[in-house]
Design a protein around this motif. Structure first.
Motif, PDB file in Angstrom:
ATOM      1  N   ALA B 252     -11.924  -9.976  48.714  1.00 33.82           N
ATOM      2  CA  ALA B 252     -11.275  -8.700  49.018  1.00 33.82           C
ATOM      3  C   ALA B 252     -11.744  -8.120  50.354  1.00 33.82           C
ATOM      4  N   THR B 257      -9.092 -12.032  53.027  1.00 30.26           N
ATOM      5  CA  THR B 257      -7.878 -11.888  52.214  1.00 30.26           C
ATOM      6  C   THR B 257      -6.663 -12.359  52.989  1.00 30.26           C
ATOM      7  N   LEU B 263      -6.430 -13.464  46.849  1.00 24.13           N
ATOM      8  CA  LEU B 263      -5.947 -12.092  46.662  1.00 24.13           C
ATOM      9  C   LEU B 263      -4.832 -11.724  47.639  1.00 24.13           C
ATOM     10  N   LYS B 266      -1.546  -9.822  46.643  1.00 21.59           N
ATOM     11  CA  LYS B 266      -1.734  -9.421  45.246  1.00 21.59           C
ATOM     12  C   LYS B 266      -1.987  -7.921  45.090  1.00 21.59           C
ATOM     13  N   LEU B 267      -1.928  -7.126  46.182  1.00 21.50           N
ATOM     14  CA  LEU B 267      -2.147  -5.682  46.044  1.00 21.50           C
ATOM     15  C   LEU B 267      -1.144  -5.116  45.056  1.00 21.50           C
ATOM     16  N   VAL B 271      -5.118  -8.676  38.501  1.00 18.02           N
ATOM     17  CA  VAL B 271      -5.994  -9.791  38.876  1.00 18.02           C
ATOM     18  C   VAL B 271      -7.162  -9.939  37.911  1.00 18.02           C
ATOM     19  N   ILE B 305     -11.704  -1.466  44.510  1.00 17.22           N
ATOM     20  CA  ILE B 305     -11.023  -2.733  44.782  1.00 17.22           C
ATOM     21  C   ILE B 305     -10.082  -3.053  43.619  1.00 17.22           C
ATOM     22  N   VAL B 306     -10.634  -2.944  42.410  1.00 20.23           N
ATOM     23  CA  VAL B 306      -9.807  -3.199  41.223  1.00 20.23           C
ATOM     24  C   VAL B 306      -9.927  -2.002  40.295  1.00 20.23           C
ATOM     25  N   LEU B 311      -5.373  -4.912  41.391  1.00 14.05           N
ATOM     26  CA  LEU B 311      -5.934  -4.909  42.748  1.00 14.05           C
ATOM     27  C   LEU B 311      -5.392  -3.716  43.521  1.00 14.05           C
ATOM     28  N   LYS B 312      -6.305  -2.813  43.959  1.00 17.43           N
ATOM     29  CA  LYS B 312      -5.878  -1.553  44.566  1.00 17.43           C
ATOM     30  C   LYS B 312      -6.100  -1.494  46.066  1.00 17.43           C
TER      31      LYS B 312
END
Lengths: 451, 459
Positions: B252, B257, B263, B266-267, B271, B305-306, B311-312
C-alpha cells in the motif's frame, strides 16, 4: 590551519599525529570520500537523479589498553581535534579488553587488476542518462513488462588509512551498478517482481544482457502450474545460492563467530564437513570482483583465503583483533559499513569453485524437481544451525525435461546438511552480491505447497 | 541558518526551478556493542549535512553535501540541476505536490537526553543486562548487545515558504543470544526502543528483557520441527506487526502499488475480512513512527489503509500524491541527508477487536501459536514469508509444545480474508525497515486468528 584543501592521505597522517599529542597510546585514522551519481526509475518512468558527495573520518584510539572510537563528516582541523578528544574520553570511560593486542602491523600490498578506472571515475551525467533510457526502452518495448524499480549508478571512492604501527596507504575504487526489478502481466496473470543486477568496476555495465535475463525470467514465470508437496532436488540459481549462503555459511566462516562458538564450523577445522565437490575461497584480490581492493578497512592487504577444500574446513576470515584471539593473522576481511563504524569481519568475494556439469545437463539429470532463481525470506534463516524455511520465487518445476513455472512454493531444510550431500555443481557461474556462485543442486529438499 | 536556506532557495528559483527544497540534519549518534560481556565497540559520531532537491521541467534532481554553508549548498544546487537537465524529456515528467507556507518548531519530549549520559553508565547498564541473561540460564553461549542513541535536529525549508525545525531522539537496543544444550543449538533476537532518550530500562526493565530472550532460547532447545502444510494459527502482536508491515503495508506504499502490487486498482474494494482495519499512524506516542512532519515537510496524518476489510487509502509522498491525484500523507522518510526520501511506513498496525485471548484459542483443535519473528519479506505479487523464532502447537484450545525452524507463508490478501478473530489487546514493537534505505519503524496490533495459513516445516 585549514585541512580542507589537503588530500585524504595527508589528513589521516596529520590526524594520527594529533591523536598522539592529545594523549592516545595507539591510534588509527580512516578517511573516506565518496562521489556517487545515479538515476532512479519507478513504474516505467525516471523518477529522479541523485548526486552524493560523502566524506568522513573515523578515529580509533587506545588509552591504557582501552579502545574508543569517534567519527565526523566535518574534516576541519577543529572538528577532527574535537573528534579525537571524544574518542579518547570514550576510551577512558570504557573497559579493558584482555584480548586487545594492538592495531595491525604493516603488510605487503598487491595491486589487483580492475579496481579503478579513470574513465568511470569521470563518467558523465549524460552517459548514465542514456543507459537509463536504453534500459527503460528495451524493457517496455514488450507491453507485458513493467519496470517496478531500477537504477543506474556510478561510484568513485577514495579510502585513506594510517595507524601508529606504520600502516599507511590510500586507494581509489570505482564501480558501476545497474539494478532492475520487473513484473510481467498477461491475461490477468501477474508475476512476482523479478530483480537482477549487474556491475562492472571499469565501465557502465552492458544494458542488453541484464534486460535479456530479466525478460526471460519474467516471461517464463507467467501462467504457473500447480504441483503437490514433495521431497525432491532443488537447483539453485547463483542468485538463490547467494541469498541462502549470505545469511548462513557466510556468517559461519566469520572468525569472530568461530572464536565465540557461535559458528556451525567452530571446532571443525581439518574435518570433512561438506561434500567433496565443494571448494570455497574468499578472494579480496579477484580480478573484476565487486569487492576487490588493495587493502581492507584497517589497512591490511587483501588476499585469497582458502576456506573449504573438497569439503574439508581449511580456514576462516579474520580482521586483526579476532585473528589474534584465534592465534592466526588477519586475512584482510575488516570492513566498515561506513566511516561511522569500527571495522567488522565481512566476506569479500566468496568464490565457490565451479563444477563440471552444464546447467542443461543438471536439468536433464533431474527427473522431478525445482529450478529456483530467488528466495524470499532467506534473511530469516538460522546461521547457527543452518535451518531455513523460505519461499522460492520465481521458481520452475522440472519434470522429465519439461520446465513450467510454479508459485507460492516453500522450501525448508538445513543448508549445512544440504551442502554435505551435493551431487551437482555447474560450470556456469556469476557474481551475485558477495558470492561468485555456480548453479548448485540440493538433494531431498522439503517442497511445501498449500493444499 | 534560516537566512542561508532562503538565499539558496532563491538561487535555485532564479535558475528556473519549479520547486526547491532543502533538508538539513545535525545529530549525534552514540553506540555501544557488548559481546559476551566485553565492550566490543564504544563510539560517537557527529554529523551535519544537507540535501537539496530541485524540480526542473519535470525532472527531479537531488544532491547532498556535508558542508552546510552558502557556497557548498550552491554547488549542491548546481549539481542537482545539471543532472536533472540531462534527463529532461527522457520519460514522463515528474511533478511535486505543493502545499502552503508554514513556520513551525517541534520539540518531541525527551525525558533524559542521551547526550548528557556518560558512556560509562550506558556500558555498565548493558553489562548488567548481560549478567542477568547469563545467570538466568546455563545454556546461554553467546550474548551480543547493541545499543544506539541518535539525537538531534532536522530543518526543512522549501520554495513554498515552509520552514520546519524538529528536535527528536531515537534510542534503540538489539539483542542476539545463542544457546546450546548437548548438540542442539538455538538462537534468538529481540529489539526495543523509545523516543524519550535514555529511559530504555525504565520502560523495559532488564529482568523483563532477559526473560523474553532466555525463554526463546530454552523453548528452541526443546522444540520440534512443525508439520508442513495448512493449519489454523493465532498470531501474537509481534507477528501481527511484522505481517501487517511486511506482507501488507509495503503493497500500500503508493510507489509499489502503482508499479503493480496486488493492491493496484483495488481502492474501494474488499481486500480482507470484515474484521480487519489496518492503520499507518504517525501519532502513537513514543513509537518509532511518530512525527509531526515528514522529510518532505508535509504534515503527517494517520492513513486508514483498510477499513472493515475495504482498501481505503494509500501511503504517499509529494511525487506519488501528485501522480495519482491525491494528497501527500506524510510518509516520506529518508535514512539520512545523503539520500532522498522514499515512501515509508510509520507505525503500522491492525486495530484491536473485541475477543479475549481465551475466545480466540478455544475452537482450535490443532494449530500453531506464533509469537516471535526472525524476519519477514513480501513480493509485490502478494507472496509473503515470515520466519518465526518463537511458536507453539495449539492442541484442543491450549498452548502446547514449542516448535522451531518454522516460517509462515502465503498470499497476503488470501490470508487477510481468512482472519476470523481479532483480540482486544494491543501492543506495538520497535524495529528497522530496509527499502534500499534503513529507517526506524514501529508495528503491532492485537492477537489475530487466521483460519489457515501455510506452515513451512517437515513433510
Amino acid at each position: 590551519m585549514s585541512w580542507e584543501k589537503l588530500n585524504l592521505y595527508d589528513i589521516v597522517i596529520l590526524s594520527l599525529r594529533k591523536a598522539m599529542n592529545l594523549g592516545a597510546d595507539e591510534a588509527e585514522a580512516y578517511a573516506i570520500r565518496i562521489k556517487d551519481h545515479g538515476i532512479t526509475m519507478n513504474n516505467n518512468m525516471i523518477t529522479g537523479t541523485e548526486t552524493h558527495y560523502e566524506i568522513g573520518i573515523g578515529l580509533r584510539v587506545v588509552v591504557n589498553n582501552k579502545v574508543g572510537y569517534a567519527s565526523t563528516n566535518n574534516l576541519s582541523v577543529q572538528s577532527i581535534e574535537k573528534t579525537i578528544m571524544d574518542a579518547i574520553s570514550i576510551a577512558r570511560a570504557s573497559e579493558k579488553d584482555p584480548y586487545w593486542h594492538g592495531l595491525p602491523l604493516p603488510t605487503e600490498y598487491k595491486v589487483p587488476e580492475n579496481m579503478y578506472s579513470a574513465d568511470l571515475a569521470r563518467v558523465s551525467e549524460s552517459s548514465l542518462a542514456e543507459k537509463s533510457k536504453e534500459l527503460l526502452d528495451l524493457i517496455t518495448s514488450d507491453k507485458r513488462l513493467v519496470v517496478v524499480y531500477g537504477s543506474v549508478s556510478a561510484s568513485l571512492s577514495s579510502i585513506a588509512i594510517a595507524n601508529t604501527n606504520g600502516v599507511s596507504n590510500i586507494q581509489h575504487l570505482t564501480h558501476s551498478i545497474i539494478y532492475v526489478g520487473v513484473v510481467a502481466n498477461e491475461n490477468g496473470d501477474v508475476t512476482p517482481v523479478i530483480s537482477d543486477f549487474s556491475y562492472s568496476r571499469t565501465s557502465i555495465p552492458d544494458v542488453e544482457s541484464i534486460v535479456n535475463r530479466v525478460k526471460d525470467y519474467a516471461l517464463t514465470s507467467l501462467h504457473p502450474v500447480r504441483i503437490d508437496s514433495m521431497k525432491a532436488p532443488v537447483i539453485l540459481h547463483p542468485n538463490a545460492v547467494n541469498s541462502l549462503l549470505r545469511y548462513t555459511l557466510l556468517d559461519a566462516i566469520r572468525g569472530d563467530n568461530v572464536v565465540r562458538g557461535k559458528s556451525y564450523l567452530t571446532g571443525k577445522e581439518g574435518k570433512q564437513v561438506f561434500s567433496e565437490k565443494l571448494t570455497i575461497t574468499d578472494n579480496g584480490l579477484l580480478k573484476n570482483g565487486l569487492f576487490t581492493r588493495m587493502f581492507d578497512d584497517e589497512g591490511v592487504a587483501m588476499k585469497n583465503t582458502l576456506i573449504i577444500e573438497k569439503g574439508i574446513v581449511r580456514g576462516f576470515i579474520f580482521d586483526n583483533y579476532w585473528a589474534l584471539r584465534y592465534g592466526s593473522s588477519s586475512t584482510g576481511n575488516a570492513i566498515r559499513s561506513s566511516y561511522k563504524d569500527v571495522p567488522r569481519i565481512a566476506p569479500t568475494n566468496v568464490v565457490i569453485k565451479q563444477g563440471d556439469a552444464s546447467l542443461d545437463e543438471i536439468i536433464a539429470e533431474t527427473r522431478r524437481g525445482l529450478l529456483v532463481y530467488g528466495l524470499q525470506g532467506a534473511h530469516s534463516s538460522n546461521p547457527e544451525t543452518g535451518e531455513y524455511s523460505v519461499v522460492a520465487t520465481p521458481a520452475w518445476y522440472i519434470e522429465n525435461g519439461n520446465i513450467k513455472p510454479v508459485r507460492g512454493v516453500m522450501l525448508s531444510g538445513n543448508i549445512y546438511d544440504d551442502l554435505s550431500k551435493i551431487e551437482f555443481i555447474s560450470k556456469e557461474y556469476m557474481q551475485k552480491g558477495h558470492v561468485v556462485a555456480p548453479y548448485i543442486r540440493l538433494e531431498d529438499v522439503n517442497i511445501i505447497v498449500k493444499g | 541558518m534560516e537566512d542561508i536556506l532562503h538565499k539558496i532557495i532563491e538561487y535555485g528559483l532564479n535558475k528556473e526551478a519549479d520547486f526547491v527544497d532543502i533538508r538539513v540534519e545535525d545529530y549525534t549518534l552514540n553506540s555501544i556493542e557488548l559481546r559476551d560481556g566485553l565492550v566490543y565497540t564504544a563510539s560517537s559520531d557527529k554529523t551535519l549535512g544537507a540535501a537539496v532537491r530541485i524540480l526542473y521541467k519535470g525532472s527531479l534532481g537531488f544532491a547532498s553535501t556535508s558542508k552546510v554553508d552558502y557556497e557548498n549548498l550552491k554547488i549542491a544546487i548546481d549539481s542537482a540541476l545539471k543532472f536533472a537537465k540531462a534527463l529532461v524529456g527522457s520519460s514522463r515528467p515528474v511533478s511535486i505536490y505543493k502545499v502552503s507556507s508554514r513556520h513551525d518548531v517541534v520539540k518531541y519530549p525527551i525525558e533524559r537526553d542521551p547526550r548528557d549520559v556518560d558512556i560509562g553508565v550506558k556500558i555498565s547498564d548493558l553489562r548488567e543486562l548481560h549478567k542477568i541473561i547469563t545467570t538466568m540460564s546455563s545454556h546461554i553461549k553467546t550474548v551480543t548487545l547493541r545499543y544506539m542513541d541518535v539525537t538531534g535536529e532536522t530543518i526543512y525549508a522549501s520554495s513554498e515558504g515552509r520552514y520546519i525545525e524538529q528536535y527528536s531522539n531515537y534510542t534503540w537496543l538489539y539483542l542476539w543470544v545463542t544457546g546450546r544444550e548437548a548438540n542442539v543449538m538455538a538462537s534468538a533476537r529481540h529489539e526495543l526502543g523509545t523516543r524519550r532518550g535514555y529511559v530504555l530500562y525504565k520502560k523495559f526493565p532488564q529482568e523483563q528483557i532477559a526473560k523474553i530472550i532466555v525463554n526463546r532460547i530454552e523453548n528452541q532447545l526443546k522444540a520440534k520441527t512443525p508439520k508442513g502444510g495448512m493449519f489454523p494459527a493465532i498470531l501474537a502482536p509481534e507477528v501481527v506487526g511484522v505481517f501487517t508491515h511486511e506482507a501488507f503495508g509495503h503493497l500500500a506504499e503508493a510507489d509499489l502499488t502503482i508499479s503493480g502490487s496486488v493492491l493496484r486498482d483495488k481502492l474501494g474494494k474488499k481486500v480482507a475480512s470484515d474484521l480487519v482495519t489496518i492503520m499507518d499512524d504517525p501519532t502513537i506516542p513514543d513509537s518509532f513512527g511518530m512525527f509531526k512532519y515528514d522529510d518532505e515537510g508535509i504534515e503527517a496524518i494517520p492513513v486508514t489503509i483498510v477499513e472493515n476489510g475495504v482498501l481505503k487509502q494509500l501511503m504517499t509522498d509529494r511525487v506519488y500524491a501528485s501522480l495519482i491525484g491525491t494528497k501527500p500523507t506524510g510518509n516520506a522518510r529518508a535514512e539520512d541527508y545523503n539520500v532522498p526520501p522514499l515512501i515509508r511506513m510509520r507505525t503500522t498496525y491492525i486495530k484491536p477487536g473485541n475477543m479475549s485471548k481465551e475466545e480466540l484459542f478455544e475452537d482450535i483443535k490443532f494449530g500453531y501459536y506464533i509469537v516471535g519473528f526472525r524476519g519477514g519479506q513480501a513480493n509485490i505479487d502478494g507472496t509473503f514469508q515470515v520466519g518465526v523464532q518463537e511458536a507453539y502447537e495449539i492442541v484442543n484450545g491450549e498452548i502446547g509444545d514449542p516448535v522451531r525452524n518454522m516460517s509462515i507463508s502465503g498470499n497476503t490478501l488470501d490470508t487477510l480474508m481468512l482472519v476470523d478473530g481479532i483480540g482486544k489487546d494491543f501492543e506495538i514493537g520497535y524495529g528497522r525497515c530496509g527499502k534500499g534505505q534503513t529507517v526506524f519503524i514501529s508495528d503491532g496490533g492485537p492477537h489475530v486468528r487466521v483460519k489457515k495459513i501455510l506452515i513451512g516445516g517437515r513433510l
